[in-house]
Design a protein around this motif. Structure first.
Motif, PDB file in Angstrom:
ATOM      1  N   LEU A  82      -2.516  -5.951  17.383  1.00  0.00           N
ATOM      2  CA  LEU A  82      -2.807  -4.701  16.716  1.00  0.00           C
ATOM      3  C   LEU A  82      -1.374  -4.180  15.650  1.00  0.00           C
ATOM      4  O   LEU A  82      -1.799  -4.001  14.371  1.00  0.00           O
ATOM      5  N   LEU A  83      -0.405  -4.365  16.301  1.00  0.00           N
ATOM      6  CA  LEU A  83       0.856  -4.277  15.362  1.00  0.00           C
ATOM      7  C   LEU A  83       0.977  -5.271  14.444  1.00  0.00           C
ATOM      8  O   LEU A  83       1.210  -4.794  13.080  1.00  0.00           O
ATOM      9  N   TRP A  84       0.578  -6.347  14.793  1.00  0.00           N
ATOM     10  CA  TRP A  84       0.748  -7.398  13.709  1.00  0.00           C
ATOM     11  C   TRP A  84      -0.277  -7.386  12.587  1.00  0.00           C
ATOM     12  O   TRP A  84       0.087  -7.457  11.459  1.00  0.00           O
ATOM     13  N   ARG A  85      -1.579  -7.113  12.987  1.00  0.00           N
ATOM     14  CA  ARG A  85      -2.536  -6.906  12.041  1.00  0.00           C
ATOM     15  C   ARG A  85      -2.287  -5.851  11.035  1.00  0.00           C
ATOM     16  O   ARG A  85      -2.421  -5.893   9.685  1.00  0.00           O
ATOM     17  N   GLU A  86      -1.851  -4.524  11.471  1.00  0.00           N
ATOM     18  CA  GLU A  86      -1.623  -3.513  10.688  1.00  0.00           C
ATOM     19  C   GLU A  86      -0.526  -3.582   9.951  1.00  0.00           C
ATOM     20  O   GLU A  86      -0.498  -3.127   8.573  1.00  0.00           O
ATOM     21  N   SER A  87       0.552  -4.065  10.441  1.00  0.00           N
ATOM     22  CA  SER A  87       1.902  -4.232   9.742  1.00  0.00           C
ATOM     23  C   SER A  87       1.728  -5.391   8.534  1.00  0.00           C
ATOM     24  O   SER A  87       2.303  -5.289   7.366  1.00  0.00           O
ATOM     25  N   LEU A  88       0.899  -6.593   8.633  1.00  0.00           N
ATOM     26  CA  LEU A  88       0.564  -7.274   7.710  1.00  0.00           C
ATOM     27  C   LEU A  88      -0.201  -6.769   6.754  1.00  0.00           C
ATOM     28  O   LEU A  88       0.105  -7.060   5.436  1.00  0.00           O
ATOM     29  N   ARG A  89      -1.179  -5.910   7.081  1.00  0.00           N
ATOM     30  CA  ARG A  89      -1.887  -5.359   5.827  1.00  0.00           C
ATOM     31  C   ARG A  89      -1.138  -4.335   4.830  1.00  0.00           C
ATOM     32  O   ARG A  89      -1.269  -4.488   3.817  1.00  0.00           O
ATOM     33  N   VAL A  90      -0.227  -3.776   5.496  1.00  0.00           N
ATOM     34  CA  VAL A  90       0.652  -2.458   4.764  1.00  0.00           C
ATOM     35  C   VAL A  90       1.660  -3.762   4.130  1.00  0.00           C
ATOM     36  O   VAL A  90       1.656  -3.127   2.861  1.00  0.00           O
ATOM     37  N   ALA A  91       2.127  -4.604   4.701  1.00  0.00           N
ATOM     38  CA  ALA A  91       3.084  -5.603   4.017  1.00  0.00           C
ATOM     39  C   ALA A  91       2.396  -6.314   2.739  1.00  0.00           C
ATOM     40  O   ALA A  91       2.924  -6.194   1.597  1.00  0.00           O
ATOM     41  N   LEU A  92       1.210  -6.563   2.831  1.00  0.00           N
ATOM     42  CA  LEU A  92       0.468  -7.282   1.502  1.00  0.00           C
ATOM     43  C   LEU A  92       0.312  -6.286   0.618  1.00  0.00           C
ATOM     44  O   LEU A  92       0.289  -6.763  -0.364  1.00  0.00           O
ATOM     45  N   PHE A  93      -0.222  -5.277   0.943  1.00  0.00           N
ATOM     46  CA  PHE A  93      -0.759  -4.088   0.201  1.00  0.00           C
ATOM     47  C   PHE A  93       0.735  -3.692  -0.669  1.00  0.00           C
ATOM     48  O   PHE A  93       0.701  -3.624  -1.919  1.00  0.00           O
ATOM     49  N   ASN A  94       1.903  -3.712   0.085  1.00  0.00           N
ATOM     50  CA  ASN A  94       3.225  -3.308  -0.621  1.00  0.00           C
ATOM     51  C   ASN A  94       3.688  -4.330  -1.586  1.00  0.00           C
ATOM     52  O   ASN A  94       4.100  -4.160  -2.595  1.00  0.00           O
ATOM     53  N   ILE A  95       3.447  -5.645  -1.110  1.00  0.00           N
ATOM     54  CA  ILE A  95       4.004  -6.741  -2.108  1.00  0.00           C
ATOM     55  C   ILE A  95       2.860  -7.089  -3.086  1.00  0.00           C
ATOM     56  O   ILE A  95       3.330  -7.404  -4.348  1.00  0.00           O
ATOM     57  N   SER A  96       1.415  -7.088  -3.069  1.00  0.00           N
ATOM     58  CA  SER A  96       0.743  -7.412  -4.095  1.00  0.00           C
ATOM     59  C   SER A  96       0.165  -6.418  -4.736  1.00  0.00           C
ATOM     60  O   SER A  96      -0.344  -6.596  -5.870  1.00  0.00           O
ATOM     61  N   VAL A  97       0.474  -4.932  -4.311  1.00  0.00           N
ATOM     62  CA  VAL A  97      -0.310  -4.032  -5.077  1.00  0.00           C
ATOM     63  C   VAL A  97       0.870  -2.971  -5.477  1.00  0.00           C
ATOM     64  O   VAL A  97       1.126  -2.497  -6.850  1.00  0.00           O
ATOM     65  N   PHE A  98       1.536  -2.403  -4.619  1.00  0.00           N
ATOM     66  CA  PHE A  98       2.527  -1.313  -5.032  1.00  0.00           C
ATOM     67  C   PHE A  98       3.639  -1.635  -5.449  1.00  0.00           C
ATOM     68  O   PHE A  98       4.076  -1.023  -6.506  1.00  0.00           O
ATOM     69  N   LEU A  99       4.429  -2.795  -5.140  1.00  0.00           N
ATOM     70  CA  LEU A  99       5.719  -3.354  -5.891  1.00  0.00           C
ATOM     71  C   LEU A  99       5.162  -3.573  -7.181  1.00  0.00           C
ATOM     72  O   LEU A  99       6.251  -3.433  -7.965  1.00  0.00           O
ATOM     73  N   PRO A 100       4.329  -4.541  -7.699  1.00  0.00           N
ATOM     74  CA  PRO A 100       3.943  -4.950  -8.746  1.00  0.00           C
ATOM     75  C   PRO A 100       3.950  -3.653  -9.788  1.00  0.00           C
ATOM     76  O   PRO A 100       4.299  -3.587 -11.048  1.00  0.00           O
ATOM     77  N   GLY A 101       3.066  -2.550  -9.162  1.00  0.00           N
ATOM     78  CA  GLY A 101       2.937  -1.524 -10.163  1.00  0.00           C
ATOM     79  C   GLY A 101       4.102  -0.667 -10.241  1.00  0.00           C
ATOM     80  O   GLY A 101       4.425  -0.214 -11.362  1.00  0.00           O
ATOM     81  N   CYS A 102       5.106  -0.622  -9.467  1.00  0.00           N
ATOM     82  CA  CYS A 102       6.119   0.053  -9.546  1.00  0.00           C
ATOM     83  C   CYS A 102       7.179  -0.726 -10.860  1.00  0.00           C
ATOM     84  O   CYS A 102       8.008  -0.237 -11.404  1.00  0.00           O
ATOM     85  N   ILE A 103       7.104  -2.046 -10.484  1.00  0.00           N
ATOM     86  CA  ILE A 103       7.807  -2.689 -11.762  1.00  0.00           C
ATOM     87  C   ILE A 103       7.202  -2.669 -12.998  1.00  0.00           C
ATOM     88  O   ILE A 103       8.034  -2.411 -13.840  1.00  0.00           O
TER      89      ILE A 103
END
Length: 239
Positions: A82-103
């Protein structure tokens, strides 16, 4: 007895979850302190930048922590997954959506144009990045594009390419940037001593060449004189 085992396992699961959350809070605080102390090079960072850095740092360390927990097998398997799955989802959203938007937002923030133009340019840059990120997938299926496996594979390609570029740039740039930390300080006395040695070697070399040249000239003159003497003797019939 089964009820007792169930209660004990539930309590252990809650304790393990609390431990993981506590480690996440500590990592978040450590990343914030590091951003505030180490990355503050003369110009204070905003609260948003420090929060983004600390959050990304926390997610990266949590993934490493879950990998270690998976190896040592000290946490419940269902909780780990459960922790693996949810952490990967949050990390993928952070890398592919949130950080590019901030940049993209930071790139157009200081432009001397209207706010509407900034929004249009920023959103266009963000959409171009997302379209390119999606087009990297060879299998153009909806389930594959928005799945964890597809996102990780595309991020892996981008990450390997970025690491290769940064490694090559660092291998060339770093020696010229930080060579002063490894070079030895040379005093004026050492420079004068080397100058005297070089001058002495040059003078000795010139004298040696001059002596060898004179010796060869002397031998040449003697051989020429001896050849003339022998020729005269043979002409008179003595030899």
């Amino acid at each position: 007895f089964n009820i007792f085992l169930g209660v004990v396992s539930m309590i252990l699961g809650v304790v393990e979850l609390i431990g993981v959350l506590l480690s996440a809070v500590l990592l978040l605080a450590g990343g914030y302190v590091y951003a505030d102390r180490a990355l503050n090079s003369g110009k204070p960072l905003s609260l948003f930048v420090k929060s983004v850095f600390s959050g990304t740092f926390m997610l990266s360390c949590l993934l490493l922590e879950f990998l270690v927990l998976e190896i040592v097998n000290i946490v419940d398997a269902e909780l780990r997954h459960l922790l693996w799955r949810e952490s990967l989802r949050v990390a993928l959203f952070n890398i592919s959506v949130f950080l590019p938007g901030c940049i993209c937002a930071s790139l157009v923030q200081n432009w001397s144009v209207s706010t509407r133009t900034k929004w249009v340019v920023g959103i266009s840059m963000f959409l171009l990045f997302e379209i390119g990120f999606v087009m990297m997938e060879s299998r153009r299926e909806f389930s594959r594009i928005f799945s964890i496996n597809g996102s990780i594979s595309r991020i892996g390609v981008v990450g390997v390419t970025t690491i290769a570029i940064l490694s090559g740039l660092g291998a060339i740039y770093t020696p010229y940037k930080f060579v002063r930390f490894f070079r030895q300080e040379v005093s004026p006395v050492c420079v004068y001593y080397i100058y005297v040695r070089v001058l002495y070697i040059c003078v000795c070399g010139c004298l040696f060449c001059l002596v060898r040249t004179l010796a060869h000239a002397r031998l040449f003159c003697l051989s020429y004189k001896w050849n003339n003497f022998a020729h005269n003797l043979s002409g008179k019939g003595i030899c």
